[in-house]
Design a protein around this motif. Structure first.
Motif, PDB file in Angstrom:
ATOM      1  N   GLY A   1      15.444 -63.211   9.801  1.00  8.92           N
ATOM      2  CA  GLY A   1      16.245 -62.834   8.652  1.00  8.92           C
ATOM      3  C   GLY A   1      17.449 -63.723   8.480  1.00  8.92           C
ATOM      4  N   ALA A   2      18.605 -63.106   8.277  1.00  8.87           N
ATOM      5  CA  ALA A   2      19.805 -63.835   7.884  1.00  8.87           C
ATOM      6  C   ALA A   2      20.380 -64.719   8.977  1.00  8.87           C
ATOM      7  N   PHE A   3      19.966 -64.535  10.238  1.00  5.58           N
ATOM      8  CA  PHE A   3      20.519 -65.318  11.336  1.00  5.58           C
ATOM      9  C   PHE A   3      19.523 -66.358  11.849  1.00  5.58           C
ATOM     10  N   GLY A   4      18.575 -66.727  11.013  1.00  5.30           N
ATOM     11  CA  GLY A   4      17.533 -67.668  11.410  1.00  5.30           C
ATOM     12  C   GLY A   4      17.994 -69.090  11.613  1.00  5.30           C
ATOM     13  N   TYR A   5      19.237 -69.410  11.272  1.00  7.98           N
ATOM     14  CA  TYR A   5      19.781 -70.753  11.478  1.00  7.98           C
ATOM     15  C   TYR A   5      20.244 -70.957  12.917  1.00  7.98           C
ATOM     16  N   LEU A   6      20.304 -69.870  13.705  1.00 13.53           N
ATOM     17  CA  LEU A   6      20.747 -69.965  15.089  1.00 13.53           C
ATOM     18  C   LEU A   6      19.556 -70.163  16.021  1.00 13.53           C
ATOM     19  N   ASP A   7      19.803 -70.884  17.116  1.00 11.25           N
ATOM     20  CA  ASP A   7      18.740 -71.144  18.077  1.00 11.25           C
ATOM     21  C   ASP A   7      18.488 -69.945  18.978  1.00 11.25           C
TER      22      ASP A   7
ATOM     23  N   SER B   1      19.778 -78.862  -2.022  1.00  7.95           N
ATOM     24  CA  SER B   1      19.100 -79.445  -0.869  1.00  7.95           C
ATOM     25  C   SER B   1      19.049 -78.409   0.239  1.00  7.95           C
ATOM     26  N   ALA B   2      18.047 -78.551   1.092  1.00  9.35           N
ATOM     27  CA  ALA B   2      17.790 -77.537   2.114  1.00  9.35           C
ATOM     28  C   ALA B   2      18.855 -77.572   3.199  1.00  9.35           C
ATOM     29  N   TYR B   3      19.314 -76.387   3.617  1.00  7.86           N
ATOM     30  CA  TYR B   3      20.213 -76.269   4.757  1.00  7.86           C
ATOM     31  C   TYR B   3      20.222 -74.826   5.225  1.00  7.86           C
ATOM     32  N   ALA B   4      19.995 -74.641   6.521  1.00  2.00           N
ATOM     33  CA  ALA B   4      20.092 -73.326   7.167  1.00  2.00           C
ATOM     34  C   ALA B   4      19.170 -72.296   6.525  1.00  2.00           C
ATOM     35  N   GLY B   5      17.988 -72.719   6.096  1.00  2.00           N
ATOM     36  CA  GLY B   5      17.014 -71.785   5.552  1.00  2.00           C
ATOM     37  C   GLY B   5      17.206 -71.442   4.098  1.00  2.00           C
ATOM     38  N   ALA B   6      18.145 -72.095   3.419  1.00  2.00           N
ATOM     39  CA  ALA B   6      18.387 -71.860   1.991  1.00  2.00           C
ATOM     40  C   ALA B   6      18.543 -73.220   1.320  1.00  2.00           C
ATOM     41  N   VAL B   7      18.886 -73.222   0.037  1.00  2.00           N
ATOM     42  CA  VAL B   7      19.238 -74.451  -0.657  1.00  2.00           C
ATOM     43  C   VAL B   7      20.637 -74.273  -1.234  1.00  2.00           C
ATOM     44  N   SER B   8      21.403 -75.337  -1.227  1.00  2.00           N
ATOM     45  CA  SER B   8      22.763 -75.273  -1.745  1.00  2.00           C
ATOM     46  C   SER B   8      23.137 -76.623  -2.313  1.00  2.00           C
ATOM     47  N   GLY B   9      24.191 -76.636  -3.110  1.00  2.00           N
ATOM     48  CA  GLY B   9      24.631 -77.898  -3.681  1.00  2.00           C
ATOM     49  C   GLY B   9      25.615 -77.682  -4.813  1.00  2.00           C
ATOM     50  N   TRP B  10      25.996 -78.789  -5.436  1.00  2.00           N
ATOM     51  CA  TRP B  10      26.938 -78.787  -6.549  1.00  2.00           C
ATOM     52  C   TRP B  10      26.190 -79.101  -7.839  1.00  2.00           C
ATOM     53  N   THR B  11      26.549 -78.424  -8.914  1.00  4.95           N
ATOM     54  CA  THR B  11      25.954 -78.660 -10.222  1.00  4.95           C
ATOM     55  C   THR B  11      27.075 -78.911 -11.230  1.00  4.95           C
ATOM     56  N   ALA B  12      26.991 -80.030 -11.933  1.00  4.12           N
ATOM     57  CA  ALA B  12      28.009 -80.358 -12.932  1.00  4.12           C
ATOM     58  C   ALA B  12      28.004 -79.317 -14.046  1.00  4.12           C
ATOM     59  N   SER B  13      29.206 -78.978 -14.519  1.00  9.24           N
ATOM     60  CA  SER B  13      29.337 -77.989 -15.589  1.00  9.24           C
ATOM     61  C   SER B  13      30.003 -78.619 -16.802  1.00  9.24           C
ATOM     62  N   ALA B  14      29.433 -78.344 -17.969  1.00  2.27           N
ATOM     63  CA  ALA B  14      30.031 -78.785 -19.228  1.00  2.27           C
ATOM     64  C   ALA B  14      30.754 -77.641 -19.916  1.00  2.27           C
ATOM     65  N   GLY B  15      30.906 -76.530 -19.210  1.00  2.00           N
ATOM     66  CA  GLY B  15      31.599 -75.382 -19.768  1.00  2.00           C
ATOM     67  C   GLY B  15      30.687 -74.322 -20.339  1.00  2.00           C
ATOM     68  N   SER B  16      29.425 -74.652 -20.569  1.00  2.00           N
ATOM     69  CA  SER B  16      28.452 -73.674 -21.076  1.00  2.00           C
ATOM     70  C   SER B  16      27.719 -73.043 -19.900  1.00  2.00           C
ATOM     71  N   PRO B  17      27.077 -71.894 -20.108  1.00  2.00           N
ATOM     72  CA  PRO B  17      26.413 -71.208 -18.995  1.00  2.00           C
ATOM     73  C   PRO B  17      25.315 -72.046 -18.351  1.00  2.00           C
ATOM     74  N   LEU B  18      25.257 -71.993 -17.035  1.00  2.00           N
ATOM     75  CA  LEU B  18      24.189 -72.613 -16.261  1.00  2.00           C
ATOM     76  C   LEU B  18      23.251 -71.509 -15.797  1.00  2.00           C
ATOM     77  N   THR B  19      21.950 -71.735 -15.926  1.00  2.00           N
ATOM     78  CA  THR B  19      20.976 -70.718 -15.523  1.00  2.00           C
ATOM     79  C   THR B  19      20.110 -71.256 -14.400  1.00  2.00           C
ATOM     80  N   PHE B  20      20.007 -70.485 -13.339  1.00  2.00           N
ATOM     81  CA  PHE B  20      19.163 -70.815 -12.194  1.00  2.00           C
ATOM     82  C   PHE B  20      18.068 -69.759 -12.100  1.00  2.00           C
ATOM     83  N   THR B  21      16.857 -70.189 -11.832  1.00  2.00           N
ATOM     84  CA  THR B  21      15.730 -69.266 -11.719  1.00  2.00           C
ATOM     85  C   THR B  21      15.320 -69.147 -10.263  1.00  2.00           C
TER      86      THR B  21
END
Length: 709
Positions: A164-170, A648-668
């Protein structure tokens, strides 16, 4: 016979068509609730909730804090927790953090409101530090459990925790024991109560038994989910730093704004040059400004080609790249003194692509005020009118440009936007030079410098210097003027012991100094037994704190006794023993660290100004931020934006930065990441108030073992 009347059932669309009416517009689904991506933290002022808010701050995850001790705090009721937006029910918080399982008085309407809210919207609750009792799904410690210190204990992540949530630990979660005279940890180790739906995620052996007691586990009851933490911690402790990511991922279901990674970068200053050696008799460094009137004979420390081979082999073995921060004049001087020969430079240049390279100015000149070094400490020279004499713009330009040209001629793979000045000079240095050299910004503009190193111990916040943005670096307490372990320990003793013990008296003059020693270290064993473990803990603490700032040492620390490697091994080998392969150390160059820090500052500013809106409806996540402010988020693997994979993948999830132009960003989100369903049936039951849990003295502040706390 009874007559039966037959009816024809028409769909709404068929009925409209039969009546000759136009088709009705499709009705939007407003039954799926909107869950705002914000955490509610209810604090009692204790170290556990403070640690969790510190983690949320570091990640860039928005939260609302309610201080139970504040007379003007809001009342936590149904209206505070939820409302309706555009006809859709809205949960204002995706998770609730409480100081324990129930911090309110008996019969509290606020606890009842929280319990009902959590049930209605499937909102998880974190009990930051609570007593083990049946109301948390555990037996009381007196029933075969344990209540007491867990200093030095090594806990383990269970199979359920790893899945579960602690899967990044050895697997291992060591608890610190930094001071034998201070209680640093306290826990209630217990087993699940009979019939309780309780799943341990992190557990340790109950003293005197072979049974395991839970330290972190999930309790499901009355349509609610609680993460039950039964040990106390503060934000600095390694055990919390290891588990903090999992606590956040559990409470948010892996869908939240903000991100966390484990960073480590090491700059090696003065490459090609030599560093003057500490004199154990004079207690100063001949050739440097701490020896009055040039006393003593300089004895330089400089790497050899064999040291370069060791560095490249070490890098390969650790999958890590060092940043070589160089002064070209060091090689020029060496060739002039040795008939055109510089074997070290030849080797480094031949192996140049094994490292990253950063301009450190040509001669390592001091680029602030003109120094008067006839006194210790040095002072700034002044003009006749009393104003400060500054090193000129032309001199600074020459130092930067000449070193860059030398490096380019040698084929060093430079990024010319990066610069580390000698001793971070040109920037303000208290108390002697309280402002930047005004000529520095002008020279940085001339030379196209955009990223300028600063010393985190005196200039930690990122700021602008002309066109450049600072990148603060952590100084490691492995001294530039020590090539051998005995020299390092001798200088350490001088700095951090009392005058009566032969030391400098710094600790007597400044009692806040955290590295003071009760007695001098043994010069033959003190480095390995005391300094290395201390520096390892300090640096690893930075790595585990989502802190990308680089550390810096000097080329002398890769020479002779190669003093840096035991510390670097301690950090990287220690890290590998704690984390799974999906959570590697992130090793960035200076420019990329600067960009990360810059984005974080803009994001934090937008959050603090209330300019970010984010929510989840089913598998859609919508985020709106100001134009030009990059959005940071952590989302499940398989998340897309506009049909393109996110992050990009890290610790069992994906994370990163997304540029914003001020309008709503939608992630699926992927279909598998459906939100937990709200429960049906009877109302949730609020438990009685939690008993007061013990908080030892070592929890109220960081146990003083680091040079920078």
């Amino acid at each position: 016979m009874k007559r039966t009347t037959r009816t024809t059932v028409l769909t709404v669309g068929a009925l409209i068509a039969a009546l000759g009416l136009g088709a009705a517009p499709a009705q939007a689904d407003t039954t799926t609730p909107r869950i705002d991506l914000r955490v509610l933290v209810v604090s009692d002022g204790g170290p556990a909730t403070a640690a969790i808010t510190a983690e949320l701050d570091a990640d860039g995850t928005p939260y609302t804090k309610v201080d139970l001790g504040s007379a003007g705090r809001p009342v936590i009721d149904a209206a505070f927790l939820a409302d309706t937006v555009d006809g859709r029910p809205r949960a204002k918080f995706q998770a609730v953090v409480l100081p324990n399982d129930n911090p309110f008085a008996a019969g509290s309407a606020e606890m009842a409101a929280l319990a009902a809210y959590e049930q209605t919207y499937a909102i998880p609750q974190v009990d930051a530090y609570t007593y083990a009792r049946p109301q948390t799904g555990l037996q009381v410690p007196a029933s075969g459990g344990y209540a007491g210190s867990v200093d030095g204990t090594t806990a383990q992540v269970t199979a359920a925790g790893k899945a579960g949530a602690f899967g990044y630990l050895d697997g291992s979660v060591p608890f610190e024991d930094n001071s034998p005279s201070v209680g640093e940890s306290y826990a209630y180790l217990s087993t699940p109560a009979p019939g309780a739906d309780f799943t341990p995620y992190v557990q340790a052996t109950i003293p005197g038994t072979t049974r395991q007691g839970s330290l972190v586990g999930e309790y499901r009851h009355d349509g609610r989910r609680e993460l039950v933490v039964t040990f106390v911690y503060n934000q600095y402790q390694q055990q919390f730093r290891l588990l903090a990511r999992g606590i956040v991922e559990w409470m948010t279901g892996g869908v939240h704004l903000g991100a966390s990674r484990n960073y480590f970068a090491v700059h090696v200053d003065d490459v090609f040059a030599a560093d003057d050696r500490w004199d154990t008799q004079l207690n100063c460094t001949p050739g440097d400004v701490d020896c009055v009137n040039g006393s003593g004979t300089p004895d330089p420390i400089r790497m050899t080609p064999a040291d370069v081979d060791h560095a490249t082999a070490w890098q390969a073995g650790h999958h890590f790249t060092l940043d070589m921060v160089y002064n070209g004049a060091g090689s020029v001087d060496q060739r002039e003194d040795n008939g055109g020969v510089d074997l070290l430079a030849d080797k480094l240049i031949a192996d140049r692509n094994q490292f990253r390279w950063v301009n450190h100015t040509y001669t390592h000149a001091f680029l602030g005020c003109e120094q008067n070094v006839t006194v210790v400490p040095w002072t700034c020279e002044t003009n006749a009118d009393g104003s400060t004499k500054w090193v000129s713009r032309a001199t600074i330009n020459d130092e930067i440009a000449t070193n860059r040209a030398w490096g380019q001629a040698a084929g060093l793979p430079l990024d010319t936007q990066e610069l580390v000045t000698g001793e971070h000079s040109g920037l303000r240095i208290l108390p002697q030079q309280p402002q930047d050299n005004p000529n520095l910004a002008l020279a940085l503009t001339d030379d196209g410098v955009k990223w300028l190193a600063s010393d985190n111990s005196r200039d930690p916040e990122q700021r602008q210097v002309g066109p450049a943005t600072t990148v603060a670096r952590y100084p490691m307490n492995v001294f530039y003027n020590a090539g051998r372990a005995g020299e390092q320990v001798d200088e350490y003793n001088w700095l951090y012991t009392s005058r009566a013990q032969g030391g400098s008296g710094v600790c007597e003059d400044n009692p806040a100094t955290t590295t003071c020693l009760p007695a001098p270290l043994d010069t033959s064993t003190g480095y390995t037994d005391y300094i290395v473990p201390l520096e390892t803990r300090t640096a690893l603490g930075h790595v585990l704190s989502n802190d990308p700032k680089p550390h810096f040492i000097h080329q002398s620390n890769l020479a002779e006794d190669r003093l840096a490697y035991p510390v670097l091994d301690g950090v990287l080998d220690g890290y590998d023993a704690l984390f799974a392969a999906n959570t590697p150390v992130v090793n960035l160059r200076m420019k990329d660290i600067g960009v990360e820090l810059q984005r974080r500052a803009a994001w934090k500013s937008a959050l603090n100004a209330g300019q970010v809106t984010a929510y989840r409806i089913g598998t859609a996540v919508t985020v709106q931020a100001p134009n030009g402010t990059a959005v940071t988020a952590t989302l499940p693997t398989g998340t897309t934006r506009g049909g393109t994979a996110f992050g990009s993948a890290y610790a069992g999830a994906v994370s990163g930065w997304t540029a914003s132009a001020g309008s709503p960003l939608t992630f699926t989100l992927p279909a598998a990441a459906t939100a937990p369903a709200a429960t049906t049936g009877g109302g949730a039951k609020a438990t009685g108030p939690a008993p007061r849990a013990k908080v030892p003295a070592g929890m109220t502040k960081q146990v003083p073992y680091t040079p920078d706390n």
